[in-house]
Design a protein around this motif. Structure first.
Motif, PDB file in Angstrom:
ATOM      1  N   GLY A  76      80.336  15.363 104.634  1.00 43.77           N
ATOM      2  CA  GLY A  76      80.950  16.457 103.896  1.00 43.77           C
ATOM      3  C   GLY A  76      81.424  17.628 104.724  1.00 43.77           C
ATOM      4  N   VAL A  77      81.369  17.523 106.049  1.00 45.28           N
ATOM      5  CA  VAL A  77      81.842  18.603 106.911  1.00 45.28           C
ATOM      6  C   VAL A  77      82.802  18.042 107.956  1.00 45.28           C
ATOM      7  CG1 VAL A  77      79.777  19.999 106.597  1.00 45.28           C
ATOM      8  CG2 VAL A  77      79.892  18.394 108.516  1.00 45.28           C
ATOM      9  N   SER A  78      83.524  18.928 108.612  1.00 49.06           N
ATOM     10  CA  SER A  78      84.477  18.480 109.626  1.00 49.06           C
ATOM     11  C   SER A  78      83.752  17.895 110.822  1.00 49.06           C
ATOM     12  CB  SER A  78      85.361  19.655 110.061  1.00 49.06           C
ATOM     13  OG  SER A  78      86.053  20.185 108.958  1.00 49.06           O
TER      14      SER A  78
ATOM     15  N   GLN B  60     101.820  22.617 113.907  1.00 45.49           N
ATOM     16  CA  GLN B  60     102.204  23.965 114.318  1.00 45.49           C
ATOM     17  C   GLN B  60     101.725  25.034 113.340  1.00 45.49           C
ATOM     18  OE1 GLN B  60     106.418  23.248 114.634  1.00 45.49           O
ATOM     19  NE2 GLN B  60     106.311  22.667 116.798  1.00 45.49           N
ATOM     20  N   ASN B  61     101.593  24.677 112.075  1.00 47.94           N
ATOM     21  CA  ASN B  61     101.169  25.636 111.054  1.00 47.94           C
ATOM     22  C   ASN B  61      99.679  25.557 110.742  1.00 47.94           C
ATOM     23  OD1 ASN B  61     103.828  26.469 110.829  1.00 47.94           O
ATOM     24  ND2 ASN B  61     104.265  25.134 109.082  1.00 47.94           N
ATOM     25  N   TYR B  62      98.952  24.792 111.517  1.00 49.31           N
ATOM     26  CA  TYR B  62      97.549  24.552 111.187  1.00 49.31           C
ATOM     27  C   TYR B  62      96.712  25.828 111.266  1.00 49.31           C
ATOM     28  CZ  TYR B  62      92.797  22.839 111.177  1.00 49.31           C
ATOM     29  OH  TYR B  62      91.475  22.650 110.871  1.00 49.31           O
ATOM     30  N   ASP B  63      95.831  25.972 110.279  1.00 49.50           N
ATOM     31  CA  ASP B  63      94.889  27.089 110.223  1.00 49.50           C
ATOM     32  C   ASP B  63      93.481  26.495 110.191  1.00 49.50           C
ATOM     33  OD1 ASP B  63      93.276  29.251 109.650  1.00 49.50           O
ATOM     34  OD2 ASP B  63      94.541  30.025 108.026  1.00 49.50           O
ATOM     35  N   ILE B  64      92.648  26.854 111.146  1.00 50.38           N
ATOM     36  CA  ILE B  64      91.311  26.269 111.230  1.00 50.38           C
ATOM     37  C   ILE B  64      90.457  26.608 110.010  1.00 50.38           C
ATOM     38  CG2 ILE B  64      90.149  28.162 112.441  1.00 50.38           C
ATOM     39  CD1 ILE B  64      88.863  25.919 114.222  1.00 50.38           C
ATOM     40  N   ALA B  65      90.902  27.543 109.196  1.00 48.85           N
ATOM     41  CA  ALA B  65      90.203  27.822 107.948  1.00 48.85           C
ATOM     42  C   ALA B  65      90.236  26.612 107.013  1.00 48.85           C
ATOM     43  CB  ALA B  65      90.813  29.033 107.249  1.00 48.85           C
ATOM     44  N   SER B  66      91.116  25.655 107.308  1.00 45.98           N
ATOM     45  CA  SER B  66      91.200  24.430 106.511  1.00 45.98           C
ATOM     46  C   SER B  66      90.022  23.502 106.756  1.00 45.98           C
ATOM     47  CB  SER B  66      92.501  23.675 106.837  1.00 45.98           C
ATOM     48  OG  SER B  66      93.629  24.482 106.574  1.00 45.98           O
ATOM     49  N   ALA B  67      89.274  23.747 107.824  1.00 45.79           N
ATOM     50  CA  ALA B  67      88.136  22.899 108.170  1.00 45.79           C
ATOM     51  C   ALA B  67      86.861  23.409 107.503  1.00 45.79           C
ATOM     52  CB  ALA B  67      87.957  22.870 109.687  1.00 45.79           C
ATOM     53  N   ILE B  68      85.848  22.560 107.471  1.00 45.36           N
ATOM     54  CA  ILE B  68      84.509  22.947 107.023  1.00 45.36           C
ATOM     55  C   ILE B  68      83.585  22.839 108.221  1.00 45.36           C
ATOM     56  CG2 ILE B  68      82.592  22.427 105.470  1.00 45.36           C
ATOM     57  CD1 ILE B  68      84.580  21.221 103.522  1.00 45.36           C
ATOM     58  N   LEU B  69      83.234  23.976 108.786  1.00 50.89           N
ATOM     59  CA  LEU B  69      82.449  24.002 110.015  1.00 50.89           C
ATOM     60  C   LEU B  69      81.214  24.884 109.835  1.00 50.89           C
ATOM     61  CD1 LEU B  69      85.406  24.422 112.521  1.00 50.89           C
ATOM     62  CD2 LEU B  69      83.885  22.431 112.393  1.00 50.89           C
TER      63      LEU B  69
END
Length: 437
Positions: free
Chosen positions: A71-73, A359-368
């Protein structure tokens, strides 16, 4: 390759189109299972006895609560406390880094066509190698594995960050660090003796395997074979709504139907996600964002994950990763080799236009889970991002927001909740007496 059904006509009149669907899954598509070994394999899968510090089980990162993932990145293996998104690092035994790759789902790994394991395929069937399996150990690989899946279970126990722990903490980690994997006193031998010293396990091995008369007869291959038998039995997934469609028992409509038309038609998803399990088992550079520590050897300090290149050394394989099966995809996020996307629609959008998505990736999209290490080192480096983008090997597909919504609706028809829950479920206790995840 499995046979495929004739072209199926979807829609009516001028809007009708021919869509080629895979054939329905049948029992013959799976290996025969040693059902006597399944309960034993379940105990071993959920037992922390196979980790260096006796603190983490296979199930810690592959739990049915999270559809056989976590359930996490990128999670914590050894040095973590808790389960899934609630797992945090232990301040008294802090991990050296996150596990570098996302925990893959375990569905249908008993099917004959699953001959390649891990995101980079470093373990695969190959008749030219001892035991018919090519592994990072080459000729040092033990014999006696019933399948490539069985061999796969042997490697997480050797990983410092996954199950072995750090060098100064236990005898397994020390053996791994010193290169003692096989043979007397090797890491696998140490773990095998641990298991054999537990009366409950010793009795079960004698009952299940004819060649085991005493605990000294148990091999690590026996342990792996039992775990593989359990996984193959527990997480077979072929009773989804889409499977009913393939059997002719049900029809899709609305967004699900439109999504299937896109998937097997103009969106070109089936060019890689083909066959009954929606995978070609090949490796493709899809511009997946690289977050976390990356995949590096002990002497390396970079944060890259070069994917298949680390196995083959072929430049054309750099940043290429294995096509995952899409069974239960709606429940198995986050997505990508590093779990960079937690939202399925967002991932589909980035997958269709990889370079723009990268190019538009935002690390907020991950679950860390919180950790004081830099997770965006690669994504903050323009040159590194450019290198990943240049390796992309697919053509951009133009999808509207409604197209993406329809594709997600179709992907949800691949969910088989009974397979997620599993046939046996989580045991209340295990023979070692250690806590069950």
């Amino acid at each position: 390759m499995r046979a495929i059904l004739p072209l199926v006509l979807i829609g009516t009149g001028m809007a009708a189109q021919a869509v080629e669907l895979p054939a329905a899954i049948e029992d013959q598509d799976y290996r025969a299972i040693n059902k006597d070994a399944v309960p034993l394999g379940r105990d071993l899968f959920y037992d922390p006895i196979l980790s260096g510090n006796k603190s983490i089980a296979c199930a810690t990162c592959h739990h049915p609560r999270f559809a056989t993932g976590d359930g996490v990145s990128l999670s914590f293996g050894d040095g973590g406390v808790g389960l899934g998104p609630d797992r945090v690092f232990d301040p008294d035994n802090k991990p050296e880094e996150r596990i570098p790759r996302n925990a893959p789902a375990l569905f249908n790994l008993g099917a004959h066509e699953f001959r390649v394991m891990f995101h980079d395929g470093r373990l695969e069937e190959d008749a030219s190698f001892p035991g018919g399996i090519r592994t990072p150990l080459d000729s040092d690989m033990l014999q006696g594995f019933e399948s490539v899946l069985s061999a796969q279970t042997m490697f997480p126990v050797l990983s410092r960050d996954e199950m072995a722990g750090s060098y100064g903490e236990n005898d397994v980690a020390q053996a791994v660090r010193q290169g003692r994997i096989t043979g007397d006193g090797g890491a696998w031998d140490i773990l095998t003796k641990r298991v054999g010293d537990i009366p409950g396990y010793a009795d079960l091995f004698v009952e299940v395997y004819d060649h085991v008369d005493t605990p000294d007869d148990i091999t690590f291959a026996d342990i792996s074979n039992a775990i593989a038998s359990f996984m193959e039995w527990e997480w077979r997934s072929d009773q989804s709504k889409f499977d009913a469609v393939l059997r002719g028992d049900e029809e899709l409509a609305g967004a699900e139907l439109r999504g299937m038309e896109l998937f097997y038609g103009s969106a070109n998803c089936a060019s890689c996600h083909r066959g009954p399990f929606q995978t070609d088992h090949k490796f493709h550079a899809m511009g997946a964002p690289q977050i976390g520590p990356g995949k590096s050897a002990t002497f390396e300090t970079h944060y890259r994950d070069d994917g298949r290149f680390r196995v083959t050394g072929n430049e054309s394989d750099r940043y290429a990763f294995r096509t995952p099966s899409l069974r239960n995809i709606a429940a198995t996020g986050p997505y990508g080799h590093a779990g960079a996307h937690s939202d399925l629609a967002q991932f589909v959008s980035a997958h269709a236009n990889p370079i723009v998505g990268l190019q538009n990736y935002d690390i907020a999209s991950a679950i860390l889970p919180a950790f004081d290490h830099e997770d965006a080192t690669i994504m903050s480096d323009e040159a590194e991002v450019d290198a990943i983008a240049k390796a992309v090997s697919v053509v951009t597909i133009k999808l509207s927001p409604s197209d993406i919504s329809d594709l997600v609706a179709f992907l949800q028809t691949l969910t088989d909740q009974n397979s997620i829950d599993g046939r046996l479920g989580v045991p209340a206790t295990v023979p070692s007496g250690l806590p069950v995840p």
